[in-house]
Design an enzyme around this catalytic site. Structure first.
Site, short mmCIF file in Angstrom:
data_model
loop_
_atom_site.label_atom_id
_atom_site.label_comp_id
_atom_site.label_asym_id
_atom_site.label_seq_id
_atom_site.Cartn_x
_atom_site.Cartn_y
_atom_site.Cartn_z
N GLU A 1 0.87 -1.09 -0.06
CA GLU A 1 0.09 0.00 0.15
C GLU A 1 0.74 1.41 -0.21
O GLU A 1 0.34 2.16 0.30
CB GLU A 1 -0.87 0.06 1.29
N CYS B 1 -3.56 -3.54 4.27
CA CYS B 1 -2.71 -4.57 5.04
C CYS B 1 -3.09 -6.18 4.49
O CYS B 1 -2.33 -7.05 4.45
CB CYS B 1 -2.69 -4.72 6.53
N HIS C 1 -2.73 -10.27 12.05
CA HIS C 1 -2.10 -9.00 11.64
C HIS C 1 -1.80 -8.04 12.88
O HIS C 1 -2.89 -7.86 13.73
CB HIS C 1 -3.21 -8.16 10.75
P1 HMG Z 1 -3.31 6.08 21.25
O1 HMG Z 1 -4.72 7.18 20.89
O2 HMG Z 1 -2.23 6.61 21.87
O3 HMG Z 1 -3.71 5.01 22.14
O4 HMG Z 1 -2.94 5.37 20.00
P2 HMG Z 1 -4.53 4.95 23.78
O5 HMG Z 1 -4.56 5.99 24.31
O6 HMG Z 1 -5.65 4.08 23.53
O7 HMG Z 1 -3.30 3.90 24.37
C1 HMG Z 1 -2.88 2.78 23.73
C2 HMG Z 1 -2.79 1.81 25.17
O8 HMG Z 1 -1.59 2.26 25.74
C3 HMG Z 1 -4.04 1.57 25.99
O9 HMG Z 1 -3.92 0.49 26.34
C4 HMG Z 1 -3.61 2.70 27.13
O10 HMG Z 1 -4.09 2.42 28.34
C5 HMG Z 1 -2.08 2.48 27.29
P3 HMG Z 1 -5.12 -0.56 25.98
O11 HMG Z 1 -6.51 0.37 26.36
O12 HMG Z 1 -5.15 -0.87 24.64
O13 HMG Z 1 -5.10 -1.90 26.46
N1 HMG Z 1 -1.29 3.40 27.94
C6 HMG Z 1 -0.02 3.07 28.66
N2 HMG Z 1 0.24 1.82 29.24
C7 HMG Z 1 1.39 1.88 29.86
N3 HMG Z 1 2.00 2.91 30.48
C8 HMG Z 1 1.31 4.23 29.98
C9 HMG Z 1 0.36 4.23 29.17
N4 HMG Z 1 -0.54 5.28 28.52
C10 HMG Z 1 -1.43 4.63 27.90
N5 HMG Z 1 2.05 5.43 30.62
C11 HMG Z 1 -3.99 4.15 18.13
C12 HMG Z 1 -3.57 4.28 19.61
C13 HMG Z 1 -4.34 2.74 17.51
C14 HMG Z 1 -5.11 5.22 18.26
C15 HMG Z 1 -2.68 4.88 17.12
O14 HMG Z 1 -1.45 4.04 17.34
C16 HMG Z 1 -2.89 4.89 15.67
O15 HMG Z 1 -3.68 5.77 15.41
N6 HMG Z 1 -2.34 4.02 15.20
C17 HMG Z 1 -2.47 3.88 13.59
C18 HMG Z 1 -3.95 3.07 13.14
C19 HMG Z 1 -3.82 1.68 13.78
O16 HMG Z 1 -2.71 1.14 13.87
N7 HMG Z 1 -5.00 1.07 13.99
C20 HMG Z 1 -4.86 -0.23 14.44
C21 HMG Z 1 -6.25 -1.12 13.73
S1 HMG Z 1 -6.36 -0.60 11.86
C22 HMG Z 1 -4.98 -1.77 11.36
O17 HMG Z 1 -4.69 -2.51 11.79
C23 HMG Z 1 -4.74 -1.36 9.85
C24 HMG Z 1 -3.51 -0.75 9.49
O18 HMG Z 1 -2.54 -1.67 9.66
C25 HMG Z 1 -3.46 -0.18 8.26
C26 HMG Z 1 -3.90 -1.23 7.00
O19 HMG Z 1 -4.59 -2.09 7.05
O20 HMG Z 1 -3.38 -0.79 5.94
C27 HMG Z 1 -3.27 0.47 10.75
#
Ligand code: HMG
Length: 445
Positions: free
Chosen positions: A83, A120, A244
């Site tokens: 991609e 992906c 994935h």
């Molecule tokens: P975020 O907004 O920072 O997430 O980013 P968060 O606030 O939910 O934090 C993540 C985890 O860290 C949480 O734990 C928090 O509690 C923890 P969970 O609720 O998941 O168990 N946390 C901590 N832990 C320890 N110490 C701390 C601490 N602070 C927080 N101090 C988000 C997450 C996915 C939004 C971001 O990474 C993102 O935008 N990523 C890109 C999109 C993505 O990867 N999405 C995943 C699903 S889609 C997919 O897989 C397709 C993809 O590969 C693309 C394709 O298909 O082409 C992306």
């Protein structure tokens, strides 16, 4: 019926790495545990200035061909899943075949070549295409190479920045495979979603929180669809479940939901009921929000049980070991997870032949696919030949300012030159531009 599957795999990581706890966290003033525990990531791989999706893909494919003693005439099909393509017409498979033809005597003129796109999941769909081509008897005894290659870069300061990565996996698809046989049964979960997309742009537009929900919803649909053709999934039937892996924390969520689903109305649920009660059933609640609260409470309790923890530690955790050190490789990510699983069994000196994997692929936009794989007798030799640890250890560790330069260098909107951090050796490199704007490559001994 002929057995068709993955005969061999190879992986190629970008030659640079960014340490998330030591470098990213420090620069952003964030708690390192957010990366290492929350997301579950230690580092991201990045391409050096002479690397891109073609060099990484061609390097993985060359390792595969050399190791299996193959010549171009043995290959009847080359499919590339990505991609991150830079060309809307000429497929990456032609660039990669062109690279390989520089180092082998023969050519791929009679091989069918293409490029697959669906975020992906395209890597797995390319494996399907090769599988179907062989099963249809169109391969004339030849094998197919599938290359999944991506530079998963996000806009600077995007929520996805910590999940970046770059690398490629090459897979050899063949009859009577040495590594895994693929099941005929597949389950799909697919819907028109707007959570992660790149409308004529290099970096994705991402609704991160929504993307997590969509991943879980589509995976659930795919699991139900798989069970409708393959029968109920039983925990004991699968040695590993590679998913994935955009980041390990995502898989942690998906695995818990899958466990709840497959144990419903089973002896495992009865046994768990003694400590955490039975799973909430929607029909016993007056409204949806009370039901959702009960589900959350059950999930929290479930994740603390010994039964769940030991299943997760044996079946899912080992699939994340490489991903933790490389980040998201988009189309290659689930294939990295499979390698990690097989490597875990190899390192434990376990006899895996005849055991099954439940493989869960996903692509934003969105589609999930689930199928089974049976590990073949030759798996140990195949895994022994991989050099994953050496590749990961030899990456150059970037400082923050170097990372910024590398990100700019690979930004298509910027025309930035950058001295390489590593010296290429025994690999294809990007070598400048041709007269029609094409990217050119050469092999460095
Ligand atoms: P975020 O907004 O920072 O997430 O980013 P968060 O606030 O939910 O934090 C993540 C985890 O860290 C949480 O734990 C928090 O509690 C923890 P969970 O609720 O998941 O168990 N946390 C901590 N832990 C320890 N110490 C701390 C601490 N602070 C927080 N101090 C988000 C997450 C996915 C939004 C971001 O990474 C993102 O935008 N990523 C890109 C999109 C993505 O990867 N999405 C995943 C699903 S889609 C997919 O897989 C397709 C993809 O590969 C693309 C394709 O298909 O082409 C992306």
């Amino acid at each position: 019926m002929t057995s068709v599957g993955i005969d061999a795999v190879e992986l190629w990581t970008g030659n640079l790495k960014l340490d998330l706890a030591e470098t990213f966290a420090v620069e952003k003033g964030k708690d390192p545990a957010y990366f290492t525990e929350g997301l579950g990531l230690r580092a991201s791989s990045f391409p050096d200035s002479y690397e891109d999706i073609v060099t990484m893909g061609a390097n993985a494919a060359k390792r595969l061909m050399d190791r299996k003693g193959l010549e171009p005439e043995d290959i009847g099909r080359i499919d590339v899943a990505t991609e991150s393509s830079f060309d809307n017409s000429k497929p990456l498979s032609t660039y990669i075949a062109g690279c390989l033809e520089q180092v082998y005597d023969g050519d791929f003129h009679h091989a069918n070549k293409g490029e697959r796109k669906f975020a992906c999941i395209a890597g797995t769909q390319s494996v399907d295409d090769a599988y179907n081509w062989i099963r249809a008897g169109r391969n004339r005894g030849r094998k197919a190479i599938v290359v999944a290659t991506d530079t998963a870069l996000y806009e600077r300061d995007d929520s996805g920045e910590a999940t970046q990565g770059a690398g490629a996996v090459a897979l050899l698809i063949d009859e009577d495979p040495d590594l895994v046989e693929l099941s005929t049964e597949q389950g799909y979960g697919s819907a028109d979603e707007t959570d992660f997309l790149k409308p004529q742009q290099q970096f994705p537009s991402v609704d991160g929180k929504r993307s997590v929900q969509v991943y879980l919803a589509r995976m659930r649909e795919a699991l139900e669809d798989y069970e409708s053709v393959a029968g109920d999934v039983r925990l004991a039937d699968f040695a590993y479940a590679p998913y994935h892996t955009p980041y390990p924390g995502m898989v942690r969520k998906a695995a818990a939901l899958a466990y709840r689903h497959v144990t419903r109305d089973t002896e495992v649920e009865d046994e768990l009921a003694e400590t955490i009660g039975r799973q909430p059933r929607r029909e016993t609640f007056d409204d949806d929000s009370a039901y959702q609260d009960a589900v959350r409470e059950y999930m929290d309790a479930l994740k603390d049980t010994d039964q769940y923890k030991s299943w997760y530690a044996a079946t899912v955790e080992p699939t994340l070991s490489i991903s933790r050190d490389v980040g998201n490789w988009y189309t290659a990510s689930v294939h990295v997870a499979r390698i990690a699983a097989l490597k875990d069994a190899y390192d434990d000196d376990r006899d895996l032949a005849g055991e099954n994997l439940l493989v869960a692929s996903y692509g934003s936009g969105a589609q999930a696919e689930i199928h089974g794989e049976t590990v073949q007798d030759g798996w140990r030799e195949e895994v022994a030949a991989l050099n994953v640890d050496e590749q990961l250890e030899s990456r150059y560790d970037l400082s923050w300012s170097e990372y910024e330069e590398v990100h700019d260098r690979h930004n298509h909107e910027k025309d930035t030159e950058l001295e390489e951090f590593t010296a290429p050796s025994g690999e294809f490199v990007f070598d400048g531009w041709g007269r029609m704007g094409e990217r050119k490559y050469t092999y460095v001994e």
